[in-house]
Design a protein around this motif. Structure first.
Motif, mmCIF file in Angstrom:
data_model
loop_
_atom_site.group_PDB
_atom_site.id
_atom_site.type_symbol
_atom_site.label_atom_id
_atom_site.label_comp_id
_atom_site.label_asym_id
_atom_site.label_seq_id
_atom_site.Cartn_x
_atom_site.Cartn_y
_atom_site.Cartn_z
ATOM 1 N N GLN A 1 0.824 -1.206 0.000
ATOM 2 C CA GLN A 1 0.000 0.000 0.000
ATOM 3 C C GLN A 1 0.857 1.256 0.000
ATOM 4 O O GLN A 1 0.366 2.351 -0.193
ATOM 5 C CB GLN A 1 -0.927 0.003 1.210
ATOM 6 N N GLY A 2 2.176 1.110 0.206
ATOM 7 C CA GLY A 2 3.075 2.262 0.229
ATOM 8 C C GLY A 2 3.586 2.606 -1.164
ATOM 9 O O GLY A 2 3.255 1.951 -2.146
ATOM 10 N N HIS A 3 4.387 3.663 -1.231
ATOM 11 C CA HIS A 3 4.943 4.112 -2.508
ATOM 12 C C HIS A 3 6.436 4.385 -2.364
ATOM 13 O O HIS A 3 6.916 4.735 -1.289
ATOM 14 C CB HIS A 3 4.246 5.400 -2.970
ATOM 15 N N THR A 4 7.145 4.245 -3.480
ATOM 16 C CA THR A 4 8.548 4.627 -3.575
ATOM 17 C C THR A 4 8.657 5.649 -4.696
ATOM 18 O O THR A 4 8.145 5.435 -5.791
ATOM 19 C CB THR A 4 9.447 3.417 -3.889
ATOM 20 N N TYR A 5 9.321 6.765 -4.399
ATOM 21 C CA TYR A 5 9.457 7.843 -5.363
ATOM 22 C C TYR A 5 10.916 7.965 -5.777
ATOM 23 O O TYR A 5 11.795 8.008 -4.919
ATOM 24 C CB TYR A 5 8.992 9.175 -4.755
ATOM 25 N N THR A 6 11.165 8.025 -7.075
ATOM 26 C CA THR A 6 12.491 8.340 -7.589
ATOM 27 C C THR A 6 12.490 9.850 -7.790
ATOM 28 O O THR A 6 11.658 10.380 -8.525
ATOM 29 C CB THR A 6 12.758 7.616 -8.910
ATOM 30 N N VAL A 7 13.418 10.529 -7.118
ATOM 31 C CA VAL A 7 13.403 11.987 -7.059
ATOM 32 C C VAL A 7 14.742 12.544 -7.534
ATOM 33 O O VAL A 7 15.804 12.026 -7.173
ATOM 34 C CB VAL A 7 13.132 12.464 -5.604
ATOM 35 N N THR A 8 14.696 13.621 -8.330
ATOM 36 C CA THR A 8 15.905 14.358 -8.687
ATOM 37 C C THR A 8 15.958 15.586 -7.798
ATOM 38 O O THR A 8 15.150 16.499 -7.930
ATOM 39 C CB THR A 8 15.882 14.776 -10.175
ATOM 40 N N ALA A 9 16.906 15.576 -6.868
ATOM 41 C CA ALA A 9 17.057 16.688 -5.929
ATOM 42 C C ALA A 9 17.771 17.848 -6.609
ATOM 43 O O ALA A 9 18.735 17.647 -7.353
ATOM 44 C CB ALA A 9 17.846 16.237 -4.701
ATOM 45 N N SER A 10 17.304 19.076 -6.358
ATOM 46 C CA SER A 10 17.930 20.241 -6.973
ATOM 47 C C SER A 10 18.535 21.199 -5.948
ATOM 48 O O SER A 10 19.494 21.900 -6.251
ATOM 49 C CB SER A 10 16.917 20.985 -7.843
ATOM 50 N N ARG A 11 17.990 21.247 -4.737
ATOM 51 C CA ARG A 11 18.515 22.142 -3.706
ATOM 52 C C ARG A 11 18.341 21.470 -2.351
ATOM 53 O O ARG A 11 17.269 20.974 -2.038
ATOM 54 C CB ARG A 11 17.786 23.480 -3.735
ATOM 55 N N ALA A 12 19.417 21.456 -1.546
ATOM 56 C CA ALA A 12 19.384 20.848 -0.216
ATOM 57 C C ALA A 12 19.474 21.932 0.850
ATOM 58 O O ALA A 12 20.286 22.847 0.746
ATOM 59 C CB ALA A 12 20.539 19.871 -0.056
ATOM 60 N N TYR A 13 18.622 21.827 1.850
ATOM 61 C CA TYR A 13 18.622 22.782 2.966
ATOM 62 C C TYR A 13 19.163 22.140 4.238
ATOM 63 O O TYR A 13 19.745 22.811 5.077
ATOM 64 C CB TYR A 13 17.196 23.292 3.222
ATOM 65 N N GLN A 14 18.938 20.852 4.378
ATOM 66 C CA GLN A 14 19.388 20.128 5.563
ATOM 67 C C GLN A 14 19.715 18.718 5.116
ATOM 68 O O GLN A 14 18.973 18.122 4.349
ATOM 69 C CB GLN A 14 18.240 20.131 6.586
ATOM 70 N N GLY A 15 20.820 18.155 5.587
ATOM 71 C CA GLY A 15 21.234 16.840 5.136
ATOM 72 C C GLY A 15 21.927 16.932 3.789
ATOM 73 O O GLY A 15 22.102 18.017 3.230
#
Length: 189
Positions: free
Chosen positions: A60-74
């Protein structure tokens, strides 16, 4: 009690039980309260802006493939994964591919975990401004460097001679000249 009255009482009890059993899963639905953004940022291990490239389902969960563009923390990687539980556990649902979100997630490395209580939402100017007020401008997430080229010898022999390399080009030029001669002769007739 008459038989008809007992039958009606049994039907009422059965219907009541059916209504209660059907509505029982609704009580297991997500019941978190949306907190203030400052509290959500404190709970998050990683805060970044990223665009959803693909959505996969796991139970019932989801996995997202994400392209990060800006990091604020971590320090998320340019291409990262975020998982979300099912709707009963306050999951994010099937997010829209191509949409940019502000991700507030937990975890020390990909795949991170995010839910609807954590503050993840569409990266509209207001939300981005609030995050930047709390955490600063952030840093761009650069793509990984391209792989380094490696020279691989095909074989140990010497390269072919010039005549062997020039032969296909000379043949094509000769065929072209012969075609030109034939066309000119046909045009004279």
């Amino acid at each position: 009690m008459s038989r008809a009255l007992r039958l009606v009482a049994a039907m009422v009890i059965a219907c009541t039980g059916l209504v209660l059993s059907v509505s029982a899963p609704a009580s297991a639905a997500c019941t978190c309260k949306q907190g203030q953004l400052a509290q959500q940022v404190k709970k998050a291990d990683v805060v970044f802006i990223g665009t959803v490239d693909a959505v996969g389902s796991e139970g019932q969960g989801h996995t997202y493939t994400v392209t990060a563009s800006r990091a604020y923390q971590g320090t998320p990687e340019r291409s990262t994964l975020v998982t979300s539980p099912g709707p009963d556990a306050c999951g994010l649902g099937a997010l829209k591919v191509g949409t940019t979100y502000v991700w507030l997630a937990t975890g020390t490395a990909s795949p991170y975990t995010a839910d609807s209580c954590g503050g993840t939402g569409v990266a509209n100017p207001t939300k981005v401004q609030k995050v930047e007020t709390l955490l600063g401008e952030g840093t761009p997430v650069a793509p990984p460097p391209p792989p380094e080229a490696v020279l691989t010898k095909v074989e140990e022999s010497a390269p072919p001679r010039f005549t062997r390399m020039a032969a296909p080009g000379a043949a094509a030029a000769l065929i072209g000249l012969l075609g030109l001669v034939v066309v000119r002769r046909l045009a004279r007739r």
